[in-house]
Write a protein that holds these residues in place. Structure first.
Motif, short mmCIF file in Angstrom:
data_model
loop_
_atom_site.label_atom_id
_atom_site.label_comp_id
_atom_site.label_asym_id
_atom_site.label_seq_id
_atom_site.Cartn_x
_atom_site.Cartn_y
_atom_site.Cartn_z
N PRO A 29 0.83 -1.21 0.00
CA PRO A 29 0.00 0.00 0.00
C PRO A 29 0.86 1.25 0.00
O PRO A 29 2.05 1.22 0.34
CB PRO A 29 -0.78 -0.12 1.32
CG PRO A 29 0.12 -0.90 2.21
CD PRO A 29 0.82 -1.89 1.31
N SER A 52 -0.44 3.15 5.48
CA SER A 52 -1.35 2.34 6.29
C SER A 52 -1.30 2.83 7.73
O SER A 52 -0.38 3.55 8.12
CB SER A 52 -0.96 0.86 6.23
OG SER A 52 0.35 0.66 6.74
N TRP A 64 -6.28 0.34 8.48
CA TRP A 64 -6.56 0.75 7.10
C TRP A 64 -5.28 0.77 6.28
O TRP A 64 -4.17 0.87 6.82
CB TRP A 64 -7.20 2.14 7.07
CG TRP A 64 -6.37 3.20 7.76
CD1 TRP A 64 -6.41 3.56 9.07
CD2 TRP A 64 -5.32 4.01 7.16
NE1 TRP A 64 -5.48 4.53 9.35
CE2 TRP A 64 -4.79 4.82 8.19
CE3 TRP A 64 -4.80 4.12 5.88
CZ2 TRP A 64 -3.76 5.74 7.97
CZ3 TRP A 64 -3.77 5.02 5.66
CH2 TRP A 64 -3.26 5.83 6.69
N ILE A 113 -4.05 2.17 2.07
CA ILE A 113 -4.48 2.86 0.85
C ILE A 113 -3.68 2.37 -0.35
O ILE A 113 -2.44 2.29 -0.30
CB ILE A 113 -4.30 4.39 1.01
CG1 ILE A 113 -5.25 4.90 2.10
CG2 ILE A 113 -4.57 5.11 -0.31
CD1 ILE A 113 -5.06 6.38 2.43
N ARG A 170 -17.93 5.92 3.62
CA ARG A 170 -17.61 4.63 4.20
C ARG A 170 -18.59 3.62 3.60
O ARG A 170 -19.81 3.81 3.67
CB ARG A 170 -17.76 4.67 5.73
CG ARG A 170 -16.79 5.64 6.40
CD ARG A 170 -17.13 5.79 7.88
NE ARG A 170 -16.26 6.77 8.50
CZ ARG A 170 -15.14 6.48 9.17
NH1 ARG A 170 -14.78 5.20 9.29
NH2 ARG A 170 -14.39 7.42 9.70
N CYS A 202 -13.26 2.55 2.10
CA CYS A 202 -13.61 3.97 2.16
C CYS A 202 -13.13 4.65 0.88
O CYS A 202 -12.08 4.26 0.33
CB CYS A 202 -12.95 4.64 3.36
SG CYS A 202 -13.44 3.98 4.97
N SER A 203 -13.87 5.62 0.41
CA SER A 203 -13.48 6.38 -0.77
C SER A 203 -13.26 7.83 -0.39
O SER A 203 -13.88 8.34 0.56
CB SER A 203 -14.54 6.28 -1.86
OG SER A 203 -15.76 6.85 -1.42
N SER A 204 -12.38 8.51 -1.11
CA SER A 204 -12.04 9.90 -0.83
C SER A 204 -12.58 10.82 -1.91
O SER A 204 -12.35 10.58 -3.10
CB SER A 204 -10.52 10.06 -0.72
OG SER A 204 -10.15 11.42 -0.68
N GLU A 206 -9.27 3.09 0.04
CA GLU A 206 -8.84 2.70 1.38
C GLU A 206 -9.53 1.40 1.78
O GLU A 206 -10.76 1.32 1.76
CB GLU A 206 -9.17 3.81 2.38
CG GLU A 206 -8.75 3.53 3.80
CD GLU A 206 -9.05 4.70 4.73
OE1 GLU A 206 -9.49 4.44 5.87
OE2 GLU A 206 -8.87 5.87 4.31
#
Length: 292
Positions: A168, A171, A190, A192, A216, A228-230, A238
């Motif tokens: 990733p 994290s 988490w 990413i 979420r 999760c999305s940003s 994520e």
């Protein structure tokens, strides 16, 4: 909290609320796979009370039969994990720590299902495991992932599945109140990845915008928090480490929002302890050391 005091809690969006009176019968960290997969957290602490002293005070939650004798509840709108009941203990109900309004009241007294404990997790090292529940592997961090190494995961019921490839970008373990409330657990692990290194089966998910920063996503059937999305960085994804099929394979790099963790929580590791977001300000090594 007084021994016979009242506990209150509920979900992140406020629709589902509960109240419990009377003594707390058990306080326990659960490391089992079902709790980890079903929540998205690294483990779930539970408080057990008499079912006769428990009541839903808001809207009713959704329920998922996670085993032949066990049932879990969660908010169908925001995905917050709430309770667990077992057919063999019909007079009792377990309350997920993260759903409590006052997490200081939720301190565990022992641990169970150590055979399923994540290998890199050293939580409350002086807290005993119940007889027959001792860990079966030592605490150890894994080797870094290779560029072509593939990890798979998904929700508890299996409807939503995903895979990520390679190490990733970053994290961590998040101790913020929103992550704790959403998973019902102690902390959210988490990591990413770039979206071009992520794939899923396009399975069903429900989304909850806990903040302006993103969504979420959780399974609408079993309630498991998965990704999760940003909004600001749509090219990234994520993944919640609790949903990995092999959560031992990837250890988080640091603690974030450690100042928001319960004062009784002790984490026996050398990861940097950032009071707020990782890499903002200075780490504080006095955090996550328990009540002294």
């Amino acid at each position: 909290m007084p021994r016979d005091g009242e506990l209150t809690g509920g979900c992140g969006c406020g629709r589902v609320r509960w109240r419990a009176k009377g003594p707390v019968l058990h306080r326990v960290h659960c490391h089992c796979v079902l709790c980890r997969k079903g929540s998205g957290a690294i483990l779930v602490p539970w408080l057990t009370v008499e079912r006769a002293e428990f009541a839903w005070t808001g809207e009713r939650p959704a329920f998922y039969r996670s085993s032949a004798k066990g049932e879990r509840s969660f908010c169908p709108v925001c995905g917050t994990k709430l309770t667990f009941t077992h057919d063999d203990s019909p007079d009792h109900i377990d309350l997920a720590l993260g759903s409590l309004d006052d997490v200081e009241a939720g301190y565990p007294l022992d641990q169970i299902h150590g055979e399923s404990r994540v290998a890199w997790l050293a939580v409350d090292p002086n807290l005993p495991f119940r007889s027959g529940h001792a860990p079966t592997r030592p605490t150890a961090n894994p080797q870094p992932l290779t560029r072509d190494e593939r990890l798979e995961g998904g929700c508890l019921c299996g409807a939503f599945r995903y895979a990520v490839t390679g190490p990733p970008l970053e994290s961590g373990l998040c101790h913020c109140s929103m992550c704790r409330r959403a998973t019902g657990g102690l902390a959210m692990g988490w990591a990413i990845w770039p979206r071009d290194r992520y794939r899923d089966n396009d399975g069903p998910t429900a989304a909850w915008a806990a903040s302006a920063y993103g969504d979420r996503l959780f399974c609408p059937t079993c309630g498991a928090s998965v990704i999760c999305s940003s909004t600001a960085q749509p090219e990234l994804i994520e993944v919640l480490l609790g949903g990995l099929d092999d959560p031992h394979a990837l250890a988080p790099e640091a603690h974030g929002f450690a100042a928001d963790a319960p004062s009784w929580l002790a984490m026996d590791d050398r990861r940097p302890r950032w009071p707020g977001p990782p890499n903002e300000g200075l780490p504080d090594d006095t955090l996550l050391r328990g009540r002294g």
